[in-house]
Design an enzyme around this catalytic site. Structure first.
Site, PDB file in Angstrom:
ATOM      1  N   ARG A 194       0.827  -1.221   0.000  1.00 10.81           N
ATOM      2  CA  ARG A 194       0.000   0.000   0.000  1.00 10.81           C
ATOM      3  C   ARG A 194       0.856   1.264   0.000  1.00 10.81           C
ATOM      4  O   ARG A 194       0.578   2.190  -0.776  1.00 10.81           O
ATOM      5  CB  ARG A 194      -0.954  -0.022   1.195  1.00 10.81           C
TER       6      ARG A 194
ATOM      7  N   ASN B  65      -6.361  -2.652   1.675  1.00 11.95           N
ATOM      8  CA  ASN B  65      -6.315  -4.109   1.777  1.00 11.95           C
ATOM      9  C   ASN B  65      -7.734  -4.619   1.958  1.00 11.95           C
ATOM     10  O   ASN B  65      -8.527  -4.016   2.691  1.00 11.95           O
ATOM     11  CB  ASN B  65      -5.500  -4.566   2.997  1.00 11.95           C
TER      12      ASN B  65
END
Length: 862
Positions: free
Chosen positions: A22, A40
């Protein structure tokens, strides 16, 4: 000209959680001037980006190239969507859905940047044994549930200090969203206790220059009752204990290890005695790659594996002979000795008796580097902390209890381990890289994509057990669990089943459970009691071959570290192959299909595919096995059974040849033949031979087998290994290493009979005995056995390929961990039939550790 704003919703699958993905997407999007978000979820990572169409294209085209080194992208699915007019790019909270399919990152080696922090006296991470970032550190061993967030790990109980929180929330910091992040001020620590000693006095953790005012009352309470020292002082004192020849139980990422000076013979003998580990080899952790090269010869594949992000134990040719000197490799003994700590020698006969190889590994945690920094010997035995045959200890209280009487001291870390994960073990051959034990650094990675949307749980076999869970077509292979006949290993097996199924939210009413056909296997009995939608029994050796094809299929063509395999002509699931499965034992089926009965298989030839299944089309010639499984512990007992089969039905060449000492040995009744084996040069144990004679003469507890594993045991016994084995496959390993020392080119005749559909070993064992009676060297006898078997396998493979018009051969089974046999067979096949492609296991073990993947693959087509 105005810029046309576009938007895309991107789904990224693979190992993309817990590896800094990320933060990478965040920075990558900013670099291209894009807006949106990343999160996520249960399937992996989802990204919404919007901006200039060219910028989006550039973002996507460089995604795989620039991804974090620990990540693995298996699929990028892009679809256009409507722009939402975002003005920035952000990381948003994880979300959960109905079906979790995200891949869990294996635990990772400490990265170079964190090692730099470890040595930086101005850093709060200086000498912190748990230092980590998004590029490294624990993952699988600390995750409690998915999606991967700090609250779902064993680090949840340690709130971050201001400094760590700043790094965690700063997109420019490599600790941005690193879930295990902690430092000397706020994180867990290590403490040292001496075995059997409780210290009542108060012990405080040392002060650190960054935070001299910091005191943690909870930690002081933990340390006060039984701790000798804490923090970096505990590490320093543990290093001194190792210098002094003590055995220290050290808590690592996935469990405890027993550590000791590998150059201290007294400590080594003490460890073998305390663990009841008579002869099984130990692995050595070396301080650096240069230290590794001092004691083993590393080919490029082995060196790459040793340095890889998984950091497995790698088996390589030892540079030591029996008394600790160097044999080969270009360094003189005196030159070598000058490089060893305290000018002491490594003793190959104590480290790995009757073995030409050593298992070596490099440091992979910050703690390992700190131990070496503060004087731990540069060559350390680092072996699983357990009693013989038990699983690795990982719970602190149980470790202290179970290792009582083995460890002199305990270096205990406060961070809990969610699940035990042993070290991985790898070897190399002419075919490349092979996992022998798949665990830390690899598990629970997905190794194949299978055509099955329904969840599948494959429970493997009872030896070297692993399990495989298929979720949305992704086949996740667990860490090595162990031998299920041990109660503690069976408990670990049940824990692993519960662990993986609950982590992925599997509902039992949807589950397909597959198991081995052996009715007495613990895993089979467990499967029969497990609630599920359907159960499928999979024959052991067919599962071995299926495991090879599953990991080599094009749908799973991306490797552990992003490499791509090119398999010309091998279709995904439909392409038929010749499969050769050689191992110890496995429950057979359709016994009469080849004209003879053998309920215990172990030397089988198949034709088929994952989609069509595998038909057994040949085997080795069956032998009588007195005592069943007991023959695996006593090679002489296995030899007696094979010789009984020869005397009952000798090969034609033996019946027609001129009389010799061996002919007389094999032409008389069985009791007299076995009596003669109790005298030189064979010297089989008399009492055991008397018992075996009764079994054979009365046909008591005797079964027919086609086991190549037992054939190796028989050959080893006739060559000189007549005692009881102390670990699995010891006799076969002994024979392999003898053969590797032979320079002779003789090959015993293993004859493939295309009409009888069997590979006949009888003439080979007859000639082996003749050579032994003539006084031939054990090395040359072993070499002739290996070369002869490789040539017999080649003749069988070529004949079957021609018969079935195929050009691919897949090999599997525990015997295929014999790298000499694999190399000889590969060379013989390439020389005789270069058009035939040879496939072997790489990412799962050829032994029973790969069975669960093969079970799952076959179950997907039933």
């Amino acid at each position: 000209m105005p810029v046309t704003k576009k938007a895309s919703l991107i789904r990224i699958k693979g190992i993309v959680q817990g590896v800094g993905f990320r933060p990478f997407i965040y920075l990558h999007a900013r670099e291209h001037g894009l807006f949106g978000w990343v999160l996520n979820d249960e399937a992996g990572v989802e990204v919404h980006i919007e901006g200039d169409e060219g910028a989006i294209a550039a973002f996507l085209s460089s995604l795989k190239e620039k991804a974090p080194p620990a990540s693995r992208i298996d699929a990028v699915i892009v679809r256009e969507c409507a722009p939402q007019d975002y003005s920035e790019f952000v990381i948003v909270e994880s979300r959960s859905g109905d079906r979790i399919v995200a891949r869990i990152s294996p635990d990772m080696v400490v990265c170079a940047a964190c090692l730099s922090d470890l040595a930086d006296t101005n850093s709060p991470y200086c000498e912190y044994p748990y230092v980590n970032c998004t590029h490294c550190g624990p993952r699988y061993s600390i995750i409690k549930s998915l999606p991967y967030d700090r609250t779902a790990t064993t680090m949840a109980q340690w709130p971050m200090c201001e400094h760590c929180r700043h790094g965690y929330e700063n997109p420019e910091d490599r600790r941005f969203h690193a879930q295990p992040v902690a430092c000397n001020k706020c994180g867990p620590q290590y403490f040292l206790r001496i075995a059997g000693v409780a210290r009542a006095e108060h012990v405080e953790f040392p002060e650190y220059p960054i935070y001299p005012e910091y005191k943690d009352p909870a930690r002081e309470r933990t340390a006060s009752s039984s701790t000798l020292s804490c923090g970096i002082e505990a590490v320093k004192q543990a290093a001194r204990l190792l210098q002094d020849g003590k055995i220290v139980a050290v808590k690592g990422i996935g469990g405890y290890h027993l550590a000791l000076d590998a150059t201290n013979d007294d400590a080594l003998r003490a460890l073998r005695e305390r663990k009841y580990r008579k002869e099984k080899p130990f692995a050595v952790m070396v301080k650096s790659l240069e230290h590794a090269r001092q004691i083993v010869d590393l080919n490029p594949v082995a060196a790459e594996a040793l340095m890889s992000i998984a950091r497995p134990i790698v088996l390589a040719r030892s540079r030591m002979n029996g008394d600790g000197g160097v044999h080969g490799g270009g360094k003189s003994t005196s030159s070598y000795q000058s490089n060893l700590a305290d000018s002491r020698r490594l003793n190959q006969s104590l480290l790995a008796p009757d073995n030409l190889d050593l298992g070596v590994m490099l440091p992979y945690t910050p703690l390992h580097h700190l131990l070496f920094k503060y004087g731990a010997p540069p060559f350390l035995i680092l072996t699983s902390a357990n009693r013989s045959s038990q699983p690795i200890a990982y719970d602190d209280d149980r470790a202290v209890e179970e290792l009582d009487g083995i460890a002199d001291a305990f270096l205990v870390g406060e961070r809990p381990i969610q699940r035990r994960v042993d070290d991985s073990v790898a070897a190399t051959s002419a075919l490349g890289f092979h996992l022998i034990r798949r665990a830390r650094g690899y598990a629970p990675g997905a190794v194949a994509t299978l055509p099955c949307e329904q969840p599948v749980l494959a429970l493997g076999a009872d030896l070297k057990n692993t399990i495989t869970l298929v979720v949305a077509g992704q086949a996740f292979v667990s860490q090595y669990i162990g031998d299920l006949e041990q109660t503690s290993c069976f408990d670990a097996f049940r824990e692993t089943v519960s662990d993986l199924t609950s982590m992925y939210g599997i509902k039992h009413e949807e589950l397909i459970v597959c198991h081995d056909l052996h009715p007495q296997y613990m895993s089979t009995q467990f499967a029969l009691q497990l609630p599920c939608a359907r159960r499928i029994g999979i024959q052991h050796h067919r599962a071995h071959i299926a495991s090879v094809l599953a990991e080599h299929s094009r749908r799973s063509a991306q490797g552990e570290h992003g490499e791509l395999y090119s398999l010309e002509g091998l279709d995904i699931f439909e392409e038929k192959v010749i499969g050769i499965a050689f191992d110890g034992t496995g429950w057979g089926d359709d016994e009469s299909s080849l004209g003879y009965d053998a309920s215990i298989w172990g030397g089988e030839f198949f034709v088929g595919s994952l989609q069509s299944g595998f038909e057994r089309v040949a085997s080795i010639y069956p032998a009588t096995m007195p005592g069943g499984d007991a023959a695996a512990r006593f090679p002489a007992q296995a030899a007696a059974g094979f010789l009984h089969s020869i005397s009952s039905s000798p090969p034609s060449s033996s019946r027609s040849s001129s009389p010799s000492s061996t002919d007389s040995l094999l032409s008389v009744d069985v009791p007299l033949s076995l009596d003669k084996l109790s005298v030189p040069p064979f010297e089989f144990p008399e009492k055991r031979m008397a018992l075996v004679q009764q079994m054979l003469s009365k046909d008591l507890q005797c079964r027919k087998t086609t086991s190549v594993g037992r054939l190796f045991d028989a050959a080893a016994a006739l060559t000189g290994f007549v005692g009881e084995v102390s670990f699995e496959a010891q006799a076969a390993i002994w024979l392999e290493h003898l053969a590797r020392s032979s320079l002779a080119q003789k090959a015993y005749p293993f004859i493939y009979d295309a009409r009888a559909l069997c590979l006949d070993w009888r003439e080979a064992l007859s000639e082996l005995m003749q050579d032994r009676l003539k006084g031939a060297s054990q090395q040359d006898i072993a070499g002739a056995f290996h070369l002869g078997l490789a040539r017999g396998m080649t003749a069988a493979a070529i004949s079957l390929c021609e018969q079935h018009q195929l050009a691919t051969v897949a090999i599997a089974g525990g015997v295929m961990q014999n790298m000499l046999l694999v190399n000889l067979f590969g060379a013989e096949l390439a020389a005789s039939a270069p058009h035939i492609k040879l496939l072997a296991n790489s990412r799962v073990p050829a032994n029973d550790g790969g069975i669960s993947l093969g079970q799952a693959a076959l179950a997907c087509f039933q």
